[in-house]
Design a protein around this motif. Structure first.
Motif, PDB file in Angstrom:
ATOM      1  N   TYR A   5       0.946  -1.263  -0.030  1.00 23.21           N
ATOM      2  CA  TYR A   5       0.033   0.020  -0.019  1.00 23.21           C
ATOM      3  C   TYR A   5       0.877   1.192   0.045  1.00 23.21           C
ATOM      4  N   ILE A   6       0.237   2.289  -0.244  1.00 23.69           N
ATOM      5  CA  ILE A   6       0.655   3.651  -0.080  1.00 23.69           C
ATOM      6  C   ILE A   6      -0.337   4.402   0.395  1.00 23.69           C
ATOM      7  N   ASP A   7       0.104   5.335   1.301  1.00 24.64           N
ATOM      8  CA  ASP A   7      -1.161   6.221   2.005  1.00 24.64           C
ATOM      9  C   ASP A   7      -0.605   7.740   2.061  1.00 24.64           C
ATOM     10  N   CYS A   8      -1.339   8.256   1.321  1.00 29.03           N
ATOM     11  CA  CYS A   8      -1.329   9.814   1.422  1.00 29.03           C
ATOM     12  C   CYS A   8      -1.323  10.616   2.681  1.00 29.03           C
ATOM     13  N   ARG A   9      -1.993  10.130   3.825  1.00 26.93           N
ATOM     14  CA  ARG A   9      -2.001  10.636   5.052  1.00 26.93           C
ATOM     15  C   ARG A   9      -0.749  10.752   5.602  1.00 26.93           C
ATOM     16  N   GLU A  10       0.333  10.067   5.265  1.00 25.27           N
ATOM     17  CA  GLU A  10       1.729   9.942   5.680  1.00 25.27           C
ATOM     18  C   GLU A  10       2.463  11.005   5.367  1.00 25.27           C
ATOM     19  N   PHE A  11       1.686  11.905   4.393  1.00 23.68           N
ATOM     20  CA  PHE A  11       2.801  12.967   3.747  1.00 23.68           C
ATOM     21  C   PHE A  11       2.060  14.283   3.930  1.00 23.68           C
ATOM     22  N   PRO A  12       2.439  15.499   4.493  1.00 24.27           N
ATOM     23  CA  PRO A  12       1.748  16.476   4.730  1.00 24.27           C
ATOM     24  C   PRO A  12       1.545  17.264   3.146  1.00 24.27           C
ATOM     25  N   SER A  13       0.232  17.848   2.972  1.00 18.29           N
ATOM     26  CA  SER A  13      -0.235  18.613   1.933  1.00 18.29           C
ATOM     27  C   SER A  13      -1.178  19.612   2.331  1.00 18.29           C
ATOM     28  N   THR A  14      -1.256  20.496   1.337  1.00 19.81           N
ATOM     29  CA  THR A  14      -2.255  21.546   1.394  1.00 19.81           C
ATOM     30  C   THR A  14      -3.811  21.220   1.713  1.00 19.81           C
ATOM     31  N   MET A  15      -3.768  20.013   0.909  1.00 20.43           N
ATOM     32  CA  MET A  15      -5.230  19.478   0.676  1.00 20.43           C
ATOM     33  C   MET A  15      -5.690  18.352   1.780  1.00 20.43           C
ATOM     34  N   ASN A  16      -4.626  17.930   2.594  1.00 19.55           N
ATOM     35  CA  ASN A  16      -4.922  16.781   3.512  1.00 19.55           C
ATOM     36  C   ASN A  16      -5.678  15.833   2.983  1.00 19.55           C
ATOM     37  N   CYS A  17      -5.030  15.234   1.868  1.00 18.95           N
ATOM     38  CA  CYS A  17      -5.455  13.933   1.228  1.00 18.95           C
ATOM     39  C   CYS A  17      -5.533  12.822   2.288  1.00 18.95           C
ATOM     40  N   SER A  59       4.405  -2.881   2.935  1.00 21.80           N
ATOM     41  CA  SER A  59       4.067  -4.182   2.878  1.00 21.80           C
ATOM     42  C   SER A  59       2.515  -4.141   3.680  1.00 21.80           C
ATOM     43  N   GLY A  60       1.704  -4.977   3.431  1.00 20.33           N
ATOM     44  CA  GLY A  60       0.573  -5.118   4.107  1.00 20.33           C
ATOM     45  C   GLY A  60      -0.712  -4.243   3.825  1.00 20.33           C
ATOM     46  N   THR A  61      -1.565  -3.600   4.572  1.00 25.94           N
ATOM     47  CA  THR A  61      -2.711  -2.798   4.389  1.00 25.94           C
ATOM     48  C   THR A  61      -2.551  -1.525   5.042  1.00 25.94           C
ATOM     49  N   PRO A  62      -3.198  -0.563   4.649  1.00 27.64           N
ATOM     50  CA  PRO A  62      -3.222   0.671   5.527  1.00 27.64           C
ATOM     51  C   PRO A  62      -3.815   0.686   6.655  1.00 27.64           C
ATOM     52  N   PRO A  63      -3.277   1.331   7.773  1.00 27.58           N
ATOM     53  CA  PRO A  63      -3.958   1.426   8.841  1.00 27.58           C
ATOM     54  C   PRO A  63      -5.269   2.174   8.893  1.00 27.58           C
ATOM     55  N   LEU A  64      -6.155   1.781   9.970  1.00 27.17           N
ATOM     56  CA  LEU A  64      -7.454   2.397   9.774  1.00 27.17           C
ATOM     57  C   LEU A  64      -7.285   3.802  10.184  1.00 27.17           C
ATOM     58  N   GLN A  65      -6.522   4.090  11.252  1.00 26.18           N
ATOM     59  CA  GLN A  65      -6.030   5.494  11.759  1.00 26.18           C
ATOM     60  C   GLN A  65      -5.194   6.106  10.786  1.00 26.18           C
ATOM     61  N   ALA A  66      -5.065   7.345  10.801  1.00 27.91           N
ATOM     62  CA  ALA A  66      -4.328   8.099  10.026  1.00 27.91           C
ATOM     63  C   ALA A  66      -2.629   8.103  10.609  1.00 27.91           C
ATOM     64  N   PRO A  67      -1.708   7.682   9.897  1.00 24.78           N
ATOM     65  CA  PRO A  67      -0.423   7.625  10.529  1.00 24.78           C
ATOM     66  C   PRO A  67       0.139   9.018  10.482  1.00 24.78           C
ATOM     67  N   ALA A  68       1.213   9.281  11.356  1.00 24.58           N
ATOM     68  CA  ALA A  68       1.737  10.524  11.667  1.00 24.58           C
ATOM     69  C   ALA A  68       2.347  10.886  10.201  1.00 24.58           C
ATOM     70  N   ALA A  69       2.231  12.048  10.089  1.00 26.40           N
ATOM     71  CA  ALA A  69       2.942  12.673   8.671  1.00 26.40           C
ATOM     72  C   ALA A  69       4.438  12.625   8.772  1.00 26.40           C
ATOM     73  N   GLN A  70       4.976  12.309   7.492  1.00 26.85           N
ATOM     74  CA  GLN A  70       6.352  12.367   7.672  1.00 26.85           C
ATOM     75  C   GLN A  70       6.636  13.761   6.999  1.00 26.85           C
ATOM     76  N   LYS A  71       7.868  14.213   7.376  1.00 27.32           N
ATOM     77  CA  LYS A  71       8.371  15.619   6.856  1.00 27.32           C
ATOM     78  C   LYS A  71       9.174  15.202   5.676  1.00 27.32           C
ATOM     79  N   VAL A  72       8.763  15.840   4.716  1.00 28.71           N
ATOM     80  CA  VAL A  72       9.278  15.651   3.215  1.00 28.71           C
ATOM     81  C   VAL A  72      10.340  16.873   3.023  1.00 28.71           C
ATOM     82  N   ALA A  73      11.491  16.294   2.611  1.00 25.69           N
ATOM     83  CA  ALA A  73      12.623  17.393   2.292  1.00 25.69           C
ATOM     84  C   ALA A  73      12.438  18.130   1.002  1.00 25.69           C
ATOM     85  N   ALA A  74      12.714  19.510   1.154  1.00 25.95           N
ATOM     86  CA  ALA A  74      12.235  20.468   0.245  1.00 25.95           C
ATOM     87  C   ALA A  74      13.362  20.488  -0.822  1.00 25.95           C
TER      88      ALA A  74
END
Length: 74
Positions: A5-17, A59-74
């Motif tokens: 899986y890939i989870d947008c909730r892990e990455f900060p964005s203006t749209m809070n995807c 690996s696996g499936t996304p968690p039900l609860q939103a994971p903590a957002a990671q900081k993305v290098a600019a």
């Protein structure tokens, strides 16, 4: 190979995807992630985008609860 899986909730964005995508194969997940990144986040489908997205798969499936957002290098 386990489900991935890939989870947008892990990455900060203006749209809070809140989208999380999962698939049984890496190719299927990559295609879906690229389509989402282009259609929703305005990215361009490039080989570099595909490489970056593939490094974010877990690996696996996304968690039900939103994971903590990671900081993305600019």
């Amino acid at each position: 190979m386990p489900r991935q899986y890939i989870d947008c909730r892990e990455f900060p964005s203006t749209m809070n995807c809140s989208v999380a995508l999962s698939a049984d194969t890496e190719g299927e997940l990559l295609d879906a992630a690229v389509q989402h990144a282009v259609a929703v986040h305005g990215h361009t489908d490039t080989p570099e985008l595909r490489r970056q997205l593939a490094t974010l798969f877990r690996s696996g499936t996304p968690p039900l609860q939103a994971p903590a957002a990671q900081k993305v290098a600019a």
